[in-house]
Scaffold this motif. Sequence first.
Motif, PDB file in Angstrom:
ATOM      1  N   PRO A  75       0.978  -1.237  -0.062  1.00 53.64           N
ATOM      2  CA  PRO A  75       0.194  -0.136  -0.077  1.00 53.64           C
ATOM      3  C   PRO A  75       0.845   1.219   0.116  1.00 53.64           C
ATOM      4  O   PRO A  75       1.778   1.238   0.885  1.00 53.64           O
ATOM      5  N   GLY A  76       0.479   2.308  -0.762  1.00 49.56           N
ATOM      6  CA  GLY A  76       0.954   3.564  -0.509  1.00 49.56           C
ATOM      7  C   GLY A  76       2.367   3.807  -1.329  1.00 49.56           C
ATOM      8  O   GLY A  76       3.036   4.815  -1.160  1.00 49.56           O
ATOM      9  N   VAL A  77       2.911   2.859  -1.931  1.00 48.92           N
ATOM     10  CA  VAL A  77       4.045   2.931  -2.655  1.00 48.92           C
ATOM     11  C   VAL A  77       4.188   2.358  -4.052  1.00 48.92           C
ATOM     12  O   VAL A  77       3.411   1.552  -4.465  1.00 48.92           O
ATOM     13  N   ARG A  78       5.098   3.035  -4.892  1.00 48.58           N
ATOM     14  CA  ARG A  78       5.501   2.347  -6.252  1.00 48.58           C
ATOM     15  C   ARG A  78       6.798   2.367  -6.349  1.00 48.58           C
ATOM     16  O   ARG A  78       7.690   3.093  -5.677  1.00 48.58           O
ATOM     17  N   PHE A  79       7.319   1.920  -7.261  1.00 52.54           N
ATOM     18  CA  PHE A  79       8.952   1.406  -7.533  1.00 52.54           C
ATOM     19  C   PHE A  79       9.176   1.873  -9.092  1.00 52.54           C
ATOM     20  O   PHE A  79       8.521   1.410  -9.960  1.00 52.54           O
ATOM     21  N   ARG A 134       1.296   8.344   2.188  1.00 58.89           N
ATOM     22  CA  ARG A 134       1.910   8.225   3.405  1.00 58.89           C
ATOM     23  C   ARG A 134       1.054   7.745   4.195  1.00 58.89           C
ATOM     24  O   ARG A 134       1.586   7.174   5.323  1.00 58.89           O
ATOM     25  N   GLU A 135      -0.226   8.134   4.402  1.00 62.10           N
ATOM     26  CA  GLU A 135      -1.158   7.366   5.243  1.00 62.10           C
ATOM     27  C   GLU A 135      -1.455   5.971   5.341  1.00 62.10           C
ATOM     28  O   GLU A 135      -1.239   5.208   6.246  1.00 62.10           O
ATOM     29  N   GLU A 136      -1.272   5.355   3.931  1.00 58.98           N
ATOM     30  CA  GLU A 136      -1.218   4.117   3.509  1.00 58.98           C
ATOM     31  C   GLU A 136       0.175   3.537   3.581  1.00 58.98           C
ATOM     32  O   GLU A 136       0.247   2.099   4.051  1.00 58.98           O
ATOM     33  N   PHE A 137       1.138   3.992   3.519  1.00 54.34           N
ATOM     34  CA  PHE A 137       2.351   3.538   3.368  1.00 54.34           C
ATOM     35  C   PHE A 137       3.027   2.708   4.731  1.00 54.34           C
ATOM     36  O   PHE A 137       2.700   3.419   5.560  1.00 54.34           O
ATOM     37  N   ALA A 147       7.241  -3.079   6.598  1.00 53.09           N
ATOM     38  CA  ALA A 147       6.468  -4.046   5.417  1.00 53.09           C
ATOM     39  C   ALA A 147       7.295  -4.096   4.254  1.00 53.09           C
ATOM     40  O   ALA A 147       7.416  -4.946   3.559  1.00 53.09           O
ATOM     41  N   THR A 148       7.011  -2.658   3.729  1.00 47.68           N
ATOM     42  CA  THR A 148       7.828  -2.527   2.212  1.00 47.68           C
ATOM     43  C   THR A 148       9.376  -2.984   2.497  1.00 47.68           C
ATOM     44  O   THR A 148       9.844  -3.676   1.578  1.00 47.68           O
ATOM     45  N   GLY A 149      10.163  -2.653   3.479  1.00 45.51           N
ATOM     46  CA  GLY A 149      11.523  -3.050   3.491  1.00 45.51           C
ATOM     47  C   GLY A 149      11.522  -4.759   3.456  1.00 45.51           C
ATOM     48  O   GLY A 149      12.474  -5.262   2.869  1.00 45.51           O
TER      49      GLY A 149
END
Length: 401
Positions: free
Chosen positions: A291-295, A322-325, A329-331
């Motif tokens: 959630p809240g991120v793209r690469f 940033r509210e969802e990021f 979990a992403t790391g």
Amino acid sequence: MFLDRAGARRWCRLPETRCDSLSVLTGLERLLCSGMRPPRRVALLTNHTGVDRAFVPIYQLLSTTCYRPVRILVPEHGLYGQAQAGVNISGGTGPGGLPMVSLYGSAVKPWAEILEGVDCVIHDIQDVGSRFYTYTYTMFQAMRAVASAGVTFMVLDRPNPITGTRVEGEIVEAGFQSIVGPEGLPIRHGLTAGELALFFNSEFRVNCRLEVVTMRGWRREMWSDQTGLCWIPPSPNCPTAGTALVYPGTCLLEGTNISEGRGTTTPFQLVGAPWIDGAAWCRELARAELPGVRFRPVQFIPTFSKYRSETCNGLFIHVIDREEFLPVATGLELLATASRMYQEFAFLPPGSGGRRFFDLLAGSDRVRLSLEQQLAGREILALGRPGVERFMNTRNRYLLY
């Protein structure tokens, strides 16, 4: 001493500003607004972030008050935030001729000498909301020292730049505590420095004479850019508030052979290695639907640290909400996908103490062992959830805002 949020009605030492008109008043600014106190000889545990909104440093502001600075205690990165991570900090003579004592490196003086002639240690440092930052452990150690010496410890509180509402990541287990993590703290703790001090003082039975000067106007859901305070990079590799947001997740890469972007202008947002296919890595991460991120696939050449002067392939982390990021979990998903896709991926070997740096960052060896078993990031995060829930219940007792 807890200064409540309804106080501070007098003129403050701020240029052409009344205390009542400010969006967020820091602990330092509230102390200056609060009137005279009994005279004290103080040691200032601070750095370049310990300033008011006119950027006047605390050691200058207090020089004309009843709080008489007698020495400056300096954490990692130095008084001016100039030193890179891990570089020994030396003492010497500081601004105004004040003795400057290092609390980081191989030549730290005995605390009895550091605290000689001191009535109070005043802590004023901007934190980033992640237990990896060594400022947290330095504060903890200073609190233990003043408790033994019978000296007061005062925290001038500042905002958590990535909000005080979110908690993520593994709890540091017994045997894995270090300068990058006191036992019992998750990666993203959602506390201010003052709240952390209360937590340490009670949960670890430090029992020092603790005084917290609270902020006024700060709410837990606030991000750094909503406080009305300027962002001052607290260390060389945290140049923006955006860096602080991704840091709780991508700092874990420091314990591996993937570059966390040190030696570039966007550390912790830019990650990779010479043997990675950035486009393929981005496609694999897209399947995780984080959630809240793209690469975005990128190439970069670090000027120092891992893969210095080598071309690295990797990705840039774009936080779109940033509210969802969820940075941790992403790391973990970055690590899980990279370890599955590339046989070159490796954890850094154990250090002189026998522990792997990755395990100290993660808080236990469970994350590393789970990655070796090719668990997904979400699965690994779920394993640590019971510990986070216990911390949340404990944490509620120390919330000031």
